[in-house]
Scaffold this motif. Structure first.
Motif, PDB file in Angstrom:
ATOM      1  N   MET A   1       5.406   4.320  -3.542  1.00 46.82           N
ATOM      2  CA  MET A   1       5.699   5.705  -3.566  1.00 46.82           C
ATOM      3  C   MET A   1       4.253   6.387  -2.840  1.00 46.82           C
ATOM      4  SD  MET A   1       5.201   8.016  -7.174  1.00 46.82           S
ATOM      5  CE  MET A   1       6.482   7.507  -8.054  1.00 46.82           C
ATOM      6  N   TYR A   2       2.804   5.281  -2.427  1.00 47.37           N
ATOM      7  CA  TYR A   2       1.978   6.200  -1.618  1.00 47.37           C
ATOM      8  C   TYR A   2       2.480   5.943   0.058  1.00 47.37           C
ATOM      9  CZ  TYR A   2      -0.045   7.038  -6.054  1.00 47.37           C
ATOM     10  OH  TYR A   2       0.179   7.482  -7.453  1.00 47.37           O
ATOM     11  N   HIS A   3       2.479   6.509   1.112  1.00 51.08           N
ATOM     12  CA  HIS A   3       2.914   6.241   2.000  1.00 51.08           C
ATOM     13  C   HIS A   3       2.185   7.679   3.093  1.00 51.08           C
ATOM     14  CE1 HIS A   3       5.712   9.733   1.343  1.00 51.08           C
ATOM     15  NE2 HIS A   3       6.550   8.683   0.684  1.00 51.08           N
ATOM     16  N   ASN A   4       2.692   6.919   4.560  1.00 53.42           N
ATOM     17  CA  ASN A   4       1.892   8.673   5.843  1.00 53.42           C
ATOM     18  C   ASN A   4       3.410   9.247   5.907  1.00 53.42           C
ATOM     19  OD1 ASN A   4      -0.648   7.528   5.301  1.00 53.42           O
ATOM     20  ND2 ASN A   4      -0.677   5.327   6.160  1.00 53.42           N
ATOM     21  N   ARG A   5       4.575   8.637   5.783  1.00 48.67           N
ATOM     22  CA  ARG A   5       5.575   9.566   6.079  1.00 48.67           C
ATOM     23  C   ARG A   5       5.200  10.925   5.176  1.00 48.67           C
ATOM     24  NH1 ARG A   5       7.380   5.309   2.615  1.00 48.67           N
ATOM     25  NH2 ARG A   5       9.161   5.803   1.373  1.00 48.67           N
ATOM     26  N   PRO A   6       6.306  11.965   6.380  1.00 52.83           N
ATOM     27  CA  PRO A   6       6.076  13.826   5.657  1.00 52.83           C
ATOM     28  C   PRO A   6       6.921  13.173   3.949  1.00 52.83           C
ATOM     29  CG  PRO A   6       7.031  13.328   7.261  1.00 52.83           C
ATOM     30  CD  PRO A   6       6.595  11.891   7.402  1.00 52.83           C
ATOM     31  N   HIS A   7       6.190  14.252   3.352  1.00 52.53           N
ATOM     32  CA  HIS A   7       7.098  14.566   1.840  1.00 52.53           C
ATOM     33  C   HIS A   7       7.977  15.467   2.922  1.00 52.53           C
ATOM     34  CE1 HIS A   7       3.953  12.140  -0.017  1.00 52.53           C
ATOM     35  NE2 HIS A   7       4.537  11.751  -0.806  1.00 52.53           N
ATOM     36  N   VAL A   8       9.047  16.203   1.269  1.00 49.99           N
ATOM     37  CA  VAL A   8       9.851  17.455   0.948  1.00 49.99           C
ATOM     38  C   VAL A   8       8.955  18.862   1.983  1.00 49.99           C
ATOM     39  CG1 VAL A   8      11.225  19.055  -0.006  1.00 49.99           C
ATOM     40  CG2 VAL A   8      11.530  16.733   0.719  1.00 49.99           C
ATOM     41  N   ASP A  60       6.848   5.775   9.690  1.00 46.94           N
ATOM     42  CA  ASP A  60       5.971   6.703   9.445  1.00 46.94           C
ATOM     43  C   ASP A  60       7.052   8.394   9.703  1.00 46.94           C
ATOM     44  OD1 ASP A  60       4.133   5.924   8.476  1.00 46.94           O
ATOM     45  OD2 ASP A  60       2.753   6.487  10.390  1.00 46.94           O
ATOM     46  N   CYS A  61       8.632   7.977  10.096  1.00 47.50           N
ATOM     47  CA  CYS A  61       9.885   8.664   9.961  1.00 47.50           C
ATOM     48  C   CYS A  61      10.013   8.693   8.344  1.00 47.50           C
ATOM     49  CB  CYS A  61      10.747   8.154  10.555  1.00 47.50           C
ATOM     50  SG  CYS A  61      10.503   8.009  12.248  1.00 47.50           S
ATOM     51  N   PHE A  62      10.659  10.427   8.741  1.00 48.84           N
ATOM     52  CA  PHE A  62      10.839  10.488   6.648  1.00 48.84           C
ATOM     53  C   PHE A  62      12.718  10.308   7.216  1.00 48.84           C
ATOM     54  CE2 PHE A  62      13.139  14.038   4.573  1.00 48.84           C
ATOM     55  CZ  PHE A  62      12.554  14.015   2.817  1.00 48.84           C
TER      56      PHE A  62
END
Length: 274
Positions: A1-8, A60-62
């Protein structure tokens, strides 16, 4: 759940700030890893290509995962048709690490996904899965069609969709839709005003075998090198076959040896057990 990629919410903030978003369609871990290394913001990956290896390669890509549409694709060995099918598929890909889910099914199915708190990307304009109704052409070149696109955009907003692929739509119409909607507009042949610019890797790298779209742009031409590699692959396979046919393969260095005393002992025991 925790990561460096973008969220909405990060992508929505980029839209509000007027920042341009880059997006690519990829089909292999190598393409996904290259996109990540290049700093591409978003990837589109069809469900049939999306697995743990692809998620890791995407870094880190969405990642927008494309849900199979009707008979065009399968999930768990069967066609995807009902809302329950779509929901099961979306949650499966969510478990792998999908960030959003492309769905071009009916409004009620898209709403079902949204009601279950899944980020959904719809489609506006030229929609390949509906192509029998429109043909392969730009959509929105008349006032009536442009208005229909606007109404479709409003409906997607109403049911909770957060973004939409905006494909082959006149640039001024795309500008109006982008500026007057909260949807994240992922432009493909929709001009410079869309929130994101979205291309297929095969067009960017010049190795597509299908019709090249007007909006496609080749940044590196891999086609000659890929053709050379394929010819070399065929040549290698032919050499291998010839080697097998004439007994040249395998050689002693390709085989496992056994010491004479051990082999003699084996033969003796084998004879006694016969």
């Amino acid at each position: 759940m925790y990561h460096n990629r973008p969220h909405v919410e990060d992508l929505r903030a980029m839209k509000k700030r007027g920042e341009k978003i880059s997006m690519l369609f990829v089909t292999t871990p190598e393409e996904a890893a290259a996109a990540n290394a290049a700093g591409i913001h978003m990837l589109s990956i069809e469900g049939k290509f999306f697995d743990a290896e692809m998620r890791e390669a995407a870094g880190d890509c969405f990642v927008q995962v494309g849900l199979p549409y009707g008979g065009w694709g399968r999930f768990e060995g069967r066609p995807i048709a009902t809302g329950e099918d779509y929901l099961r598929a979306a949650f499966h890909y969510a478990g792998i690490g999908g960030d959003a889910y492309y769905c071009s099914a009916s409004y009620d199915i898209q709403k079902l996904l949204c009601d279950n708190h899944l980020p959904v990307v719809g489609h506006i304009g030229l929609i390949p899965s509906y192509i029998t109704w429109t043909g392969w052409r730009a959509v929105g070149k008349t006032a009536d069609e442009a208005l229909a696109l606007w109404k479709h955009t409003q409906m997607l907003e109403k049911i909770g969709v957060f973004g939409a692929e905006l494909e082959v739509v006149p640039d001024r119409v795309a500008k109006y839709l982008t500026e007057n909607s909260s949807l994240l507009m992922l432009g493909m042949g929709a001009g410079k005003h869309a929130d994101a610019q979205y291309l297929f890797t095969e067009d960017v790298c010049g190795y597509g075998k299908n019709h090249k779209p007007r909006h496609g742009k080749v940044y590196r031409n891999f086609a000659p090198e890929l053709e050379r590699l394929q010819n070399e692959r065929i040549a290698a396979f032919k050499d291998f076959k010839a080697d097998v046919d004439n007994g040249g393969y395998p050689e002693a260095c390709h085989s496992v040896a056994i010491k004479d005393d051990q082999f003699d002992a084996f033969l003796e025991q084998a004879k006694n057990d016969a």
